[in-house]
Design an enzyme around this catalytic site. Structure first.
Site, mmCIF file in Angstrom:
data_model
loop_
_atom_site.group_PDB
_atom_site.id
_atom_site.type_symbol
_atom_site.label_atom_id
_atom_site.label_comp_id
_atom_site.label_asym_id
_atom_site.label_seq_id
_atom_site.Cartn_x
_atom_site.Cartn_y
_atom_site.Cartn_z
ATOM 1 N N TYR A 7 -14.964 -11.631 -0.297
ATOM 2 C CA TYR A 7 -16.018 -11.092 -1.121
ATOM 3 C C TYR A 7 -16.913 -10.740 -1.719
ATOM 4 C CZ TYR A 7 -11.636 -8.164 1.097
ATOM 5 O OH TYR A 7 -10.621 -7.359 1.819
ATOM 6 N N ASP B 261 -6.801 -2.224 -7.578
ATOM 7 C CA ASP B 261 -6.936 -3.121 -6.210
ATOM 8 C C ASP B 261 -7.549 -4.772 -7.016
ATOM 9 O OD1 ASP B 261 -8.349 -2.168 -3.812
ATOM 10 O OD2 ASP B 261 -9.547 -3.850 -4.085
ATOM 11 N N ARG C 290 0.140 -1.308 0.266
ATOM 12 C CA ARG C 290 0.319 -0.103 0.297
ATOM 13 C C ARG C 290 0.988 0.969 -0.284
ATOM 14 N NH1 ARG C 290 -5.535 -0.411 1.559
ATOM 15 N NH2 ARG C 290 -6.265 -2.326 0.111
ATOM 16 N N ARG D 265 -6.744 11.434 -6.342
ATOM 17 C CA ARG D 265 -7.724 11.074 -5.768
ATOM 18 C C ARG D 265 -9.292 12.010 -5.724
ATOM 19 N NH1 ARG D 265 -9.925 8.021 -0.529
ATOM 20 N NH2 ARG D 265 -10.233 10.033 0.260
HETATM 21 O O1 CP3 Z 1 0.161 -1.631 -2.473
HETATM 22 C C1 CP3 Z 1 -0.725 -0.394 -3.214
HETATM 23 O O2 CP3 Z 1 0.438 0.557 -3.038
HETATM 24 C C2 CP3 Z 1 -1.148 -1.040 -4.476
HETATM 25 C C3 CP3 Z 1 -2.463 -0.923 -4.524
HETATM 26 C C4 CP3 Z 1 -3.407 -1.627 -3.913
HETATM 27 C C5 CP3 Z 1 -4.741 -1.082 -3.257
HETATM 28 N N1 CP3 Z 1 -5.623 -1.983 -2.655
HETATM 29 C C6 CP3 Z 1 -4.996 0.559 -3.321
HETATM 30 C C7 CP3 Z 1 -6.500 0.596 -2.567
HETATM 31 C C8 CP3 Z 1 -3.797 -3.056 -3.615
HETATM 32 C C9 CP3 Z 1 -1.915 -4.102 -3.675
HETATM 33 C C10 CP3 Z 1 -4.946 -3.673 -2.736
HETATM 34 C C11 CP3 Z 1 -4.407 -4.589 -2.685
HETATM 35 C C12 CP3 Z 1 -5.844 -4.989 -1.155
HETATM 36 N N2 CP3 Z 1 -7.316 -5.102 -1.978
HETATM 37 C C13 CP3 Z 1 -6.196 -5.787 -0.760
HETATM 38 C C14 CP3 Z 1 -5.217 -7.024 -0.262
HETATM 39 C C15 CP3 Z 1 -3.754 -6.734 0.667
HETATM 40 C C16 CP3 Z 1 -4.300 -6.426 1.866
HETATM 41 O O3 CP3 Z 1 -4.565 -4.921 1.925
HETATM 42 O O4 CP3 Z 1 -4.319 -7.017 2.915
HETATM 43 C C17 CP3 Z 1 -7.305 -5.927 -0.321
HETATM 44 C C18 CP3 Z 1 -8.186 -6.743 1.056
HETATM 45 C C19 CP3 Z 1 -8.193 -4.841 -0.919
HETATM 46 C C20 CP3 Z 1 -9.379 -4.627 -0.282
HETATM 47 C C21 CP3 Z 1 -10.074 -2.817 -0.177
HETATM 48 N N3 CP3 Z 1 -9.296 -2.594 -1.073
HETATM 49 C C22 CP3 Z 1 -10.134 -3.047 0.742
HETATM 50 C C23 CP3 Z 1 -10.443 -3.449 2.224
HETATM 51 C C24 CP3 Z 1 -9.909 -1.404 0.828
HETATM 52 C C25 CP3 Z 1 -9.979 -0.400 1.678
HETATM 53 C C26 CP3 Z 1 -9.407 0.054 2.331
HETATM 54 C C27 CP3 Z 1 -10.109 1.076 3.712
HETATM 55 O O5 CP3 Z 1 -9.436 1.400 4.791
HETATM 56 O O6 CP3 Z 1 -10.719 1.900 3.498
HETATM 57 C C28 CP3 Z 1 -9.940 -1.144 -0.303
HETATM 58 C C29 CP3 Z 1 -9.670 0.359 -1.054
HETATM 59 C C30 CP3 Z 1 -8.575 0.482 -1.698
HETATM 60 N N4 CP3 Z 1 -7.429 -0.092 -1.798
HETATM 61 C C31 CP3 Z 1 -7.168 1.934 -1.263
HETATM 62 C C32 CP3 Z 1 -6.232 1.568 -1.471
HETATM 63 C C33 CP3 Z 1 -4.855 2.937 -1.959
HETATM 64 C C34 CP3 Z 1 -8.489 3.135 -0.433
HETATM 65 C C35 CP3 Z 1 -9.422 3.506 -1.367
HETATM 66 C C36 CP3 Z 1 -9.150 5.504 -1.125
HETATM 67 O O7 CP3 Z 1 -8.120 6.155 -1.315
HETATM 68 O O8 CP3 Z 1 -10.244 5.263 -0.076
#
Ligand code: CP3
Length: 355
Positions: free
Chosen positions: A154, A77, A27, A40
């Site tokens: 999910y 994502d 992340r 964003r």
């Molecule tokens: O690592 C990186 O920088 C690359 C981008 C990346 C994102 N999600 C961006 C993101 C990667 C590799 C992921 C993977 C991901 N997404 C996983 C597996 C890794 C882990 O963290 O366990 C999972 C389970 C998800 C599902 C997901 N996407 C969730 C649970 C959320 C919400 C998180 C939250 O705190 O709100 C997301 C959204 C997400 N994916 C964000 C980002 C930067 C936040 C979105 C925003 O900008 O509001």
């Protein structure tokens, strides 16, 4: 073969000699960076950002402009795949991801298509191509996907979950139904990751965020089995280079030997296992990625440096096979300077291990 200025990350994954221990952060592009929040808001929301290749590339590169990271990770994502399957992904403020059409019945599962990476998911492939262009050979680009099990949690729960009761009910009462879904997901992930590799991803990582909520036996049958199928189906050589595969099961420290037996190149570790123990168990078969507790980044630069030193000495004087990372994603309220201290500490302190 396209040339890379810094290929330490790829070399470490293949257990080839490196100049220092390469580092990136799960992340690394995200809300802890003010410049990310700005881009964003320009895009409108998170999914619009993912769907815009120029802006997705911009945020992928933002952390590399601040820190000396040894790899970039595609900004996207894991939930793009179920979204492309027609489940209707949306984000509810403060509640994380949700699906308007969760899959629960045999008819739901039968209806699900295997998405075409250059069709419904073309925006991801376009982002990969754009990022490779913008990276200009500086560092490698990591592509990724969720594991079938993690994606299924999910899709069946309809969003994030704490106890996973809906999918576990399906697992224990209708296992064949869940296997049908997981098998479709494995085929979809193979196509999706191979699409990313063809588009320019130089290594791929599979995030199995929720494999660790399973019993050891169910982990093998419902999660690892499908990651193994994916490893077997991936393109492993492209553009005259090996494309390393990393498997990350959060809370999977008990199962390292079986994970290594899939034929993956590297295992991602969370912070609940000492890297020294992990290395003594599987270090002759795979590289290791990890494994600092992301919450250490709330402390001081000195405390961060001590922790980096501890993990480096735990891995020890093997010339290669370690990619430094956090044990899970960076928290959104971490001061960016602390991430900088972390990355600099890995580079400074690791050189002596590689002389
Ligand atoms: O690592 C990186 O920088 C690359 C981008 C990346 C994102 N999600 C961006 C993101 C990667 C590799 C992921 C993977 C991901 N997404 C996983 C597996 C890794 C882990 O963290 O366990 C999972 C389970 C998800 C599902 C997901 N996407 C969730 C649970 C959320 C919400 C998180 C939250 O705190 O709100 C997301 C959204 C997400 N994916 C964000 C980002 C930067 C936040 C979105 C925003 O900008 O509001």
């Amino acid at each position: 073969m396209s040339s890379l200025k810094n290929d330490n990350y790829l070399r470490a994954l293949l257990r080839e000699p490196v100049d220092y221990t390469p580092v990136w952060m799960m992340r690394q592009a995200g809300r802890y960076l003010p410049e990310y929040r700005k881009t964003r808001s320009q895009a409108g929301d998170f999914m619009s950002l993912c769907r815009n290749p120029e802006l997705a590339s911009e945020v992928t590169l933002q952390p590399l402009k601040r820190f000396k990271l040894d790899a970039a990770i595609l900004f996207s994502d894991i939930l793009t795949v179920p979204d492309a399957m027609g489940l209707g992904l949306y984000f509810e403020a403060g509640e994380g991801p949700k699906f308007s059409h969760p899959v629960r019945t045999p008819a739901d599962i039968k209806r699900i298509p295997i998405p075409d990476p250059e069709g419904e998911l073309r925006y991801v492939m376009d982002a990969v191509r754009q990022i490779r262009k913008d990276l200009n050979g500086e560092v490698p680009l990591i592509g990724f996907s969720g594991s079938p099990w993690t994606l299924a949690t999910y899709m069946v729960e309809g969003g994030s979950s704490k106890a996973f009761t809906v999918i576990k009910k399906m697992m224990y009462s209708e296992p064949a139904l869940l296997h049908t879904l997981l098998d479709k997901l494995a085929d979809s992930v193979i196509d999706y990751l191979n699409g990313q590799i063809m588009a320019g991803a130089q290594s791929v990582m599979i995030f199995d965020t929720w494999g660790g909520v399973l019993t050891p036996r169910d982990y093998k049958d419902f999660s690892l089995h499908y990651m193994h199928k994916i490893v077997d189906g991936l393109i492993r050589e492209h553009d005259s280079r090996t494309v390393p595969v990393t498997l990350f099961t959060k809370n999977g420290g008990m199962w390292l030997e079986s994970i290594a037996a899939t034929g993956c190149d590297a295992i991602g570790l969370d912070w609940t296992i000492d890297i020294e123990d992990a290395k003594s168990r599987v270090g002759d078969k795979v590289a290791l990625q990890g494994n600092m507790d992301p919450s250490i980044l709330y402390s001081s630069p000195e405390r961060i440096r001590d922790e980096v030193a501890r993990i480096l000495s735990g891995f020890g004087y093997d010339k290669s096979g370690h990619v430094f990372n956090l044990g899970h994603g960076i928290h959104l309220d971490v001061p960016p300077e602390n991430a900088g201290s972390f990355i600099d500490a890995v580079h400074d302190l690791s050189r002596v291990y590689h002389q």
